[in-house]
Design a protein around this motif. Structure first.
Motif, PDB file in Angstrom:
ATOM      1  N   ILE A 142       0.911  -0.909   0.591  1.00 35.78           N
ATOM      2  CA  ILE A 142       0.113  -0.196   0.450  1.00 35.78           C
ATOM      3  C   ILE A 142       1.646   1.792  -0.131  1.00 35.78           C
ATOM      4  O   ILE A 142       2.168   1.450   1.106  1.00 35.78           O
ATOM      5  CB  ILE A 142      -1.391   0.035   1.077  1.00 35.78           C
ATOM      6  CG1 ILE A 142      -1.490  -1.356   1.227  1.00 35.78           C
ATOM      7  CG2 ILE A 142      -2.488   1.320   1.333  1.00 35.78           C
ATOM      8  CD1 ILE A 142      -2.156  -1.947   2.710  1.00 35.78           C
ATOM      9  N   ALA A 143       0.372   2.215  -0.813  1.00 39.05           N
ATOM     10  CA  ALA A 143       0.993   3.469  -0.859  1.00 39.05           C
ATOM     11  C   ALA A 143      -0.052   4.362  -0.736  1.00 39.05           C
ATOM     12  O   ALA A 143      -0.635   4.637  -1.331  1.00 39.05           O
ATOM     13  CB  ALA A 143       1.509   4.167  -1.860  1.00 39.05           C
ATOM     14  N   PHE A 144       0.537   5.004   0.639  1.00 34.10           N
ATOM     15  CA  PHE A 144      -0.219   6.774   0.964  1.00 34.10           C
ATOM     16  C   PHE A 144       0.429   8.147   0.090  1.00 34.10           C
ATOM     17  O   PHE A 144       1.723   8.520   0.499  1.00 34.10           O
ATOM     18  CB  PHE A 144      -0.466   7.048   2.099  1.00 34.10           C
ATOM     19  CG  PHE A 144      -1.311   5.728   2.778  1.00 34.10           C
ATOM     20  CD1 PHE A 144      -2.809   5.808   2.533  1.00 34.10           C
ATOM     21  CD2 PHE A 144      -0.954   5.032   3.788  1.00 34.10           C
ATOM     22  CE1 PHE A 144      -3.444   5.130   3.047  1.00 34.10           C
ATOM     23  CE2 PHE A 144      -1.367   4.291   4.654  1.00 34.10           C
ATOM     24  CZ  PHE A 144      -2.839   3.698   4.134  1.00 34.10           C
ATOM     25  N   ARG A 145      -0.272   8.463  -1.585  1.00 29.99           N
ATOM     26  CA  ARG A 145       0.289   9.246  -1.712  1.00 29.99           C
ATOM     27  C   ARG A 145      -0.409  10.730  -2.211  1.00 29.99           C
ATOM     28  O   ARG A 145      -1.697  10.701  -2.211  1.00 29.99           O
ATOM     29  CB  ARG A 145       0.068   8.965  -3.465  1.00 29.99           C
ATOM     30  CG  ARG A 145       1.718   8.015  -3.673  1.00 29.99           C
ATOM     31  CD  ARG A 145       1.892   7.190  -5.488  1.00 29.99           C
ATOM     32  NE  ARG A 145       2.519   6.428  -5.122  1.00 29.99           N
ATOM     33  CZ  ARG A 145       2.912   5.541  -6.398  1.00 29.99           C
ATOM     34  NH1 ARG A 145       1.834   6.207  -7.201  1.00 29.99           N
ATOM     35  NH2 ARG A 145       4.636   4.927  -6.563  1.00 29.99           N
ATOM     36  N   VAL A 146       0.539  11.999  -1.985  1.00 32.33           N
ATOM     37  CA  VAL A 146      -0.356  12.943  -1.810  1.00 32.33           C
ATOM     38  C   VAL A 146       0.055  13.776  -3.431  1.00 32.33           C
ATOM     39  O   VAL A 146       1.084  13.973  -3.933  1.00 32.33           O
ATOM     40  CB  VAL A 146      -0.008  13.771  -1.324  1.00 32.33           C
ATOM     41  CG1 VAL A 146      -0.835  15.300  -1.238  1.00 32.33           C
ATOM     42  CG2 VAL A 146       0.125  13.106   0.289  1.00 32.33           C
ATOM     43  N   GLY A 147      -1.308  13.952  -5.024  1.00 33.54           N
ATOM     44  CA  GLY A 147      -1.124  14.320  -5.652  1.00 33.54           C
ATOM     45  C   GLY A 147      -1.275  13.553  -6.625  1.00 33.54           C
ATOM     46  O   GLY A 147      -1.983  12.508  -6.351  1.00 33.54           O
ATOM     47  N   GLY A 148      -1.105  13.626  -8.014  1.00 35.30           N
ATOM     48  CA  GLY A 148      -1.964  13.284  -9.172  1.00 35.30           C
ATOM     49  C   GLY A 148      -1.090  11.579  -8.787  1.00 35.30           C
ATOM     50  O   GLY A 148      -0.248  11.342  -8.304  1.00 35.30           O
ATOM     51  N   LEU A 149      -2.604  11.220 -10.194  1.00 33.04           N
ATOM     52  CA  LEU A 149      -2.009   9.679  -9.542  1.00 33.04           C
ATOM     53  C   LEU A 149      -1.618   9.260 -11.258  1.00 33.04           C
ATOM     54  O   LEU A 149      -2.196   9.758 -12.400  1.00 33.04           O
ATOM     55  CB  LEU A 149      -3.504   8.786  -9.438  1.00 33.04           C
ATOM     56  CG  LEU A 149      -3.950   8.869  -8.329  1.00 33.04           C
ATOM     57  CD1 LEU A 149      -4.782   8.303  -8.071  1.00 33.04           C
ATOM     58  CD2 LEU A 149      -2.500   7.913  -6.908  1.00 33.04           C
ATOM     59  N   VAL A 150      -0.339   8.603 -11.361  1.00 36.87           N
ATOM     60  CA  VAL A 150       0.298   8.303 -13.351  1.00 36.87           C
ATOM     61  C   VAL A 150      -0.146   6.815 -13.074  1.00 36.87           C
ATOM     62  O   VAL A 150       0.143   6.563 -14.269  1.00 36.87           O
ATOM     63  CB  VAL A 150       2.039   8.364 -12.993  1.00 36.87           C
ATOM     64  CG1 VAL A 150       2.453   8.242 -14.143  1.00 36.87           C
ATOM     65  CG2 VAL A 150       2.460   9.910 -12.631  1.00 36.87           C
ATOM     66  N   ASP A 151       0.308   6.021 -12.408  1.00 27.24           N
ATOM     67  CA  ASP A 151      -0.029   4.797 -12.934  1.00 27.24           C
ATOM     68  C   ASP A 151      -1.228   4.142 -12.499  1.00 27.24           C
ATOM     69  O   ASP A 151      -1.480   4.231 -11.198  1.00 27.24           O
ATOM     70  CB  ASP A 151       1.023   4.201 -11.509  1.00 27.24           C
ATOM     71  CG  ASP A 151       0.849   2.498 -12.365  1.00 27.24           C
ATOM     72  OD1 ASP A 151      -0.061   2.198 -12.996  1.00 27.24           O
ATOM     73  OD2 ASP A 151       2.434   1.933 -11.679  1.00 27.24           O
ATOM     74  N   SER A 152      -1.887   3.742 -14.076  1.00 28.01           N
ATOM     75  CA  SER A 152      -3.628   3.636 -14.339  1.00 28.01           C
ATOM     76  C   SER A 152      -3.588   1.738 -13.708  1.00 28.01           C
ATOM     77  O   SER A 152      -5.034   1.277 -13.582  1.00 28.01           O
ATOM     78  CB  SER A 152      -3.930   4.008 -15.316  1.00 28.01           C
ATOM     79  OG  SER A 152      -2.649   2.799 -16.640  1.00 28.01           O
ATOM     80  N   SER A 153      -2.672   0.942 -13.692  1.00 23.11           N
ATOM     81  CA  SER A 153      -2.528  -0.172 -13.347  1.00 23.11           C
ATOM     82  C   SER A 153      -2.768  -0.115 -11.501  1.00 23.11           C
ATOM     83  O   SER A 153      -3.407  -1.513 -11.252  1.00 23.11           O
ATOM     84  CB  SER A 153      -1.414  -0.903 -13.443  1.00 23.11           C
ATOM     85  OG  SER A 153      -0.555  -0.560 -12.807  1.00 23.11           O
ATOM     86  N   LEU A 154      -2.878   0.447 -10.364  1.00 23.28           N
ATOM     87  CA  LEU A 154      -3.071   0.371  -9.357  1.00 23.28           C
ATOM     88  C   LEU A 154      -4.426   0.746  -9.288  1.00 23.28           C
ATOM     89  O   LEU A 154      -5.035   1.987  -9.905  1.00 23.28           O
ATOM     90  CB  LEU A 154      -2.625   1.526  -8.894  1.00 23.28           C
ATOM     91  CG  LEU A 154      -0.755   1.423  -9.298  1.00 23.28           C
ATOM     92  CD1 LEU A 154       0.389   2.755  -8.371  1.00 23.28           C
ATOM     93  CD2 LEU A 154      -0.270   0.162  -8.089  1.00 23.28           C
ATOM     94  N   ILE A 155      -5.251   0.252  -8.273  1.00 25.82           N
ATOM     95  CA  ILE A 155      -5.976   0.967  -7.547  1.00 25.82           C
ATOM     96  C   ILE A 155      -6.305   2.490  -6.537  1.00 25.82           C
ATOM     97  O   ILE A 155      -4.979   2.056  -5.510  1.00 25.82           O
ATOM     98  CB  ILE A 155      -6.766  -0.170  -6.417  1.00 25.82           C
ATOM     99  CG1 ILE A 155      -7.008  -1.852  -7.827  1.00 25.82           C
ATOM    100  CG2 ILE A 155      -8.047  -0.232  -6.381  1.00 25.82           C
ATOM    101  CD1 ILE A 155      -7.655  -1.431  -9.437  1.00 25.82           C
ATOM    102  N   ALA A 156      -6.968   2.641  -6.887  1.00 22.08           N
ATOM    103  CA  ALA A 156      -6.831   4.022  -5.528  1.00 22.08           C
ATOM    104  C   ALA A 156      -7.935   3.877  -5.096  1.00 22.08           C
ATOM    105  O   ALA A 156      -9.712   4.158  -4.966  1.00 22.08           O
ATOM    106  CB  ALA A 156      -6.764   5.056  -6.623  1.00 22.08           C
ATOM    107  N   ARG A 157      -7.861   4.066  -3.807  1.00 18.36           N
ATOM    108  CA  ARG A 157      -8.976   4.735  -2.593  1.00 18.36           C
ATOM    109  C   ARG A 157      -8.787   5.592  -2.176  1.00 18.36           C
ATOM    110  O   ARG A 157      -8.012   6.530  -1.595  1.00 18.36           O
ATOM    111  CB  ARG A 157      -8.565   3.564  -1.465  1.00 18.36           C
ATOM    112  CG  ARG A 157      -9.626   2.053  -1.918  1.00 18.36           C
ATOM    113  CD  ARG A 157      -9.778   1.212  -1.162  1.00 18.36           C
ATOM    114  NE  ARG A 157     -10.638   1.685   0.339  1.00 18.36           N
ATOM    115  CZ  ARG A 157     -10.814   0.174   1.169  1.00 18.36           C
ATOM    116  NH1 ARG A 157     -10.292  -0.551   1.194  1.00 18.36           N
ATOM    117  NH2 ARG A 157     -11.571   0.868   2.138  1.00 18.36           N
TER     118      ARG A 157
END
Length: 309
Positions: A142-157
């Motif tokens: 799991i990665a908690f990220r602040v900012g735009g999402l680049v990798d579309s293969s990841l699931i985001a909650r």
């Protein structure tokens, strides 16, 4: 599709019920469907399992063997599923988590003791870095990220939205003066970051439009927590996420400045993980515990910013 488990279940139900029609009622299907499934099973095995008569069913020698082994295998399968399902309460193993330094220190770390009280056998391998982690390469769950999402293969909650604020310590403002407009930034020490390779700019509102204002200072850091601490120490102005500066503003350690000119540009905060494969129980447990609590944390930060604005 291979449905040997389903065929075993139907066969065991037929033996237990004593007839195709009684088994069909238990399975909420039709006698013809049950008869076809048993015939298909016998055809695949190449042996006759059941001797049919108008009044009863009798197992052949092969049928007795298949029935005995099927019961054992189905019981083992039930036990396995119960063990895995029950694992959520006593789940163990390691969850590898990556978060930005500021978000990890301010939002994630304070929740860990309560998480371990509920799930004492789960090890949290926590790495804090403002560099973007590659979940595949680094084996991160799991990665908690602040900012735009680049990798579309990841699931985001989605966790929430972070708004940027400009802050400084009371001691710095007393010594250097409170900036009143964008041009005042030229005489202030603006603490910055080194992971953006271009010159540091702060989006600012002036003359009815938004510009990228060049700023300069004596610090370029690779994480927001260092910038926050040095701002508290009186080193200069800092531009931080509202969640990161909220407690310090409330305690008087930091003061927001240029609220009218500053652009509270928003960045999404999300929990990212690999998909679409089924997650291990320990990872699901971690997400189910942290995501709602972090959403509440981010909502309270937004509400505090709105109230102060």
């Amino acid at each position: 599709m291979d449905n040997r488990v389903g065929e075993m279940h139907v066969f065991v139900s037929v033996v237990a019920a004593g007839s195709f029609s009684a088994a069909a009622r238990r399975l909420t299907t039709t006698p013809s469907t049950v008869s076809k499934l048993i015939a298909r099973l016998e055809s695949r095995l190449g042996v006759r399992l059941v001797e049919r008569s108008t009044r009863s069913l009798a197992l052949t020698a092969e049928g007795h063997l298949y029935h005995e082994r099927s019961q054992r295998l189905l019981a083992d399968l039930d036990e396995l599923e119960l063990e895995v399902a029950a694992g959520s309460a006593g789940a163990s193993g390691t969850v590898r988590v990556n978060a930005s330094v500021g978000f990890g220190a301010i939002a994630v770390e304070p929740l860990l003791p309560a998480f371990w009280r509920a799930h004492p056998n789960i090890v949290v391998d926590l790495s804090l870095s403002d560099e973007m982690a590659d979940l595949y390469v680094e084996g991160t769950d799991i990665a908690f990220r602040v900012g735009g999402l680049v990798d579309s293969s990841l699931i985001a909650r989605k966790i929430g939205t972070a708004r940027r604020v400009i802050v400084a310590s009371p001691s710095y403002l007393e010594a250097m003066g409170v900036p009143e407009d964008v041009d005042d930034l030229d005489r202030h020490n603006c603490l910055g970051f080194n992971f953006r390779r271009e010159q540091p700019v702060w989006p600012m509102r002036t003359g009815g439009r938004i510009i990228d204002r060049m700023v300069a200072g004596t610090l370029l850091a690779n994480n927001g927590e260092t910038v926050r601490r040095l701002a508290i120490a009186g080193a200069g102005l800092a531009r931080l996420g509202d969640y990161h500066a909220r407690a310090d503003i409330a305690a008087g350690r930091l003061v927001e400045v240029l609220a009218a000119a500053g652009v509270g540009d928003e960045e999404q905060v999300a929990a990212l993980y690999l998909g679409p494969q089924r997650l291990p129980a320990r990872v699901t447990i971690f997400l189910d515990f942290f995501v709602p609590r972090l959403r509440a944390f981010m909502a309270s930060a937004s509400n505090a910013s709105a109230a102060s604005g």
